[in-house]
Motif scaffolding. Structure first.
Motif, PDB file in Angstrom:
ATOM      1  N   MET A  88      13.945  29.799  67.807  1.00  0.00           N
ATOM      2  CA  MET A  88      15.337  29.864  67.611  1.00  0.00           C
ATOM      3  C   MET A  88      15.334  30.425  66.010  1.00  0.00           C
ATOM      4  N   ALA A  89      16.326  31.013  66.106  1.00  0.00           N
ATOM      5  CA  ALA A  89      16.969  31.561  64.619  1.00  0.00           C
ATOM      6  C   ALA A  89      17.400  30.446  63.545  1.00  0.00           C
ATOM      7  N   ASP A  90      17.030  30.571  62.176  1.00  0.00           N
ATOM      8  CA  ASP A  90      17.554  29.659  61.418  1.00  0.00           C
ATOM      9  C   ASP A  90      19.068  29.682  61.475  1.00  0.00           C
ATOM     10  N   LYS A  91      19.593  28.300  61.186  1.00  0.00           N
ATOM     11  CA  LYS A  91      20.963  27.857  61.270  1.00  0.00           C
ATOM     12  C   LYS A  91      21.241  28.253  59.720  1.00  0.00           C
ATOM     13  N   ILE A  92      22.234  29.168  59.053  1.00  0.00           N
ATOM     14  CA  ILE A  92      22.428  28.963  57.841  1.00  0.00           C
ATOM     15  C   ILE A  92      24.123  28.703  57.546  1.00  0.00           C
ATOM     16  N   ALA A  93      24.421  28.277  56.543  1.00  0.00           N
ATOM     17  CA  ALA A  93      25.985  27.890  56.300  1.00  0.00           C
ATOM     18  C   ALA A  93      26.195  28.216  54.936  1.00  0.00           C
ATOM     19  N   VAL A  94      27.309  28.814  54.648  1.00  0.00           N
ATOM     20  CA  VAL A  94      27.934  29.235  53.313  1.00  0.00           C
ATOM     21  C   VAL A  94      28.936  28.227  53.190  1.00  0.00           C
ATOM     22  N   VAL A  95      29.007  27.405  52.181  1.00  0.00           N
ATOM     23  CA  VAL A  95      29.983  26.544  51.878  1.00  0.00           C
ATOM     24  C   VAL A  95      30.504  26.867  50.417  1.00  0.00           C
ATOM     25  N   THR A  96      31.923  27.146  50.318  1.00  0.00           N
ATOM     26  CA  THR A  96      32.610  27.387  49.200  1.00  0.00           C
ATOM     27  C   THR A  96      33.256  26.053  48.703  1.00  0.00           C
ATOM     28  N   ALA A  97      33.570  25.885  47.472  1.00  0.00           N
ATOM     29  CA  ALA A  97      34.097  24.812  46.915  1.00  0.00           C
ATOM     30  C   ALA A  97      33.282  23.358  47.199  1.00  0.00           C
ATOM     31  N   ALA A  98      31.789  23.777  47.111  1.00  0.00           N
ATOM     32  CA  ALA A  98      30.806  22.597  47.325  1.00  0.00           C
ATOM     33  C   ALA A  98      30.329  21.815  46.513  1.00  0.00           C
ATOM     34  N   GLY A  99      31.048  21.987  45.141  1.00  0.00           N
ATOM     35  CA  GLY A  99      30.750  21.142  44.106  1.00  0.00           C
ATOM     36  C   GLY A  99      31.009  19.841  44.171  1.00  0.00           C
ATOM     37  N   LYS A 100      32.014  19.499  44.924  1.00  0.00           N
ATOM     38  CA  LYS A 100      32.339  17.898  44.969  1.00  0.00           C
ATOM     39  C   LYS A 100      33.339  17.979  46.311  1.00  0.00           C
ATOM     40  N   GLY A 101      33.569  16.502  46.358  1.00  0.00           N
ATOM     41  CA  GLY A 101      34.729  16.039  47.412  1.00  0.00           C
ATOM     42  C   GLY A 101      34.342  16.680  48.723  1.00  0.00           C
ATOM     43  N   ILE A 102      35.529  17.293  49.800  1.00  0.00           N
ATOM     44  CA  ILE A 102      35.144  17.630  50.959  1.00  0.00           C
ATOM     45  C   ILE A 102      34.031  18.533  51.096  1.00  0.00           C
ATOM     46  N   GLY A 103      33.882  19.717  50.233  1.00  0.00           N
ATOM     47  CA  GLY A 103      32.921  20.738  50.175  1.00  0.00           C
ATOM     48  C   GLY A 103      31.539  20.151  50.361  1.00  0.00           C
ATOM     49  N   ALA A 104      31.345  19.386  49.206  1.00  0.00           N
ATOM     50  CA  ALA A 104      30.091  18.666  49.203  1.00  0.00           C
ATOM     51  C   ALA A 104      29.780  17.860  50.445  1.00  0.00           C
ATOM     52  N   GLY A 105      30.754  17.135  50.775  1.00  0.00           N
ATOM     53  CA  GLY A 105      30.532  16.326  52.110  1.00  0.00           C
ATOM     54  C   GLY A 105      30.235  17.281  53.291  1.00  0.00           C
ATOM     55  N   ILE A 106      30.821  18.185  53.202  1.00  0.00           N
ATOM     56  CA  ILE A 106      30.366  19.138  54.476  1.00  0.00           C
ATOM     57  C   ILE A 106      28.991  19.772  54.267  1.00  0.00           C
ATOM     58  N   ALA A 107      28.680  20.146  52.900  1.00  0.00           N
ATOM     59  CA  ALA A 107      27.201  20.564  52.758  1.00  0.00           C
ATOM     60  C   ALA A 107      26.205  19.632  53.138  1.00  0.00           C
ATOM     61  N   ARG A 108      26.634  18.323  52.794  1.00  0.00           N
ATOM     62  CA  ARG A 108      25.500  17.249  53.219  1.00  0.00           C
ATOM     63  C   ARG A 108      25.566  17.143  54.593  1.00  0.00           C
ATOM     64  N   ALA A 109      26.560  17.211  55.346  1.00  0.00           N
ATOM     65  CA  ALA A 109      26.545  17.219  56.880  1.00  0.00           C
ATOM     66  C   ALA A 109      25.961  18.201  57.614  1.00  0.00           C
TER      67      ALA A 109
END
Length: 72
Positions: A1-22
Motif C-alpha cells: 500500500m502506498a504511503d498516505k501523505i497530507a499537506v496541512v496549511t495553517a497547521a500552527g494552531k487551532g483547527i489546522g493543528a487539530g486536523i494535523a493531529r487527526a
C-alpha cells in the motif's frame, strides 16, 4: 500500500493543528505549513516535516514539496 501523505496549511494552531493531529492518528505522514513557525514544532512532535511560511509564498510550498515528510 502506498504511503498516505497530507499537506496541512495553517497547521500552527487551532483547527489546522487539530486536523494535523487527526491525520497523524489515522496514519498519514505530514507536511505542515504555518507563518508562525509553530508548524515546525508540531511536525517535530508528530514525526512530520514543518515549514515556516505562507501559502502566498510559492517558494516555501516548493521547499515543502521537495523535502516532504521524509525530510529529503
Amino acid at each position: 500500500m502506498a504511503d498516505k501523505i497530507a499537506v496541512v496549511t495553517a497547521a500552527g494552531k487551532g483547527i489546522g493543528a487539530g486536523i494535523a493531529r487527526a491525520l497523524h492518528a489515522d496514519g498519514y505522514r505530514l507536511v505542515l505549513l504555518s507563518p508562525s513557525g509553530n508548524a515546525e514544532k508540531l511536525a517535530a512532535e508528530l514525526g512530520g516535516h514543518g515549514v515556516t511560511g505562507s501559502v502566498a509564498a510559492v517558494g516555501r510550498l516548493g521547499r515543502a514539496g521537495r523535502e516532504g515528510p521524509g525530510g529529503h
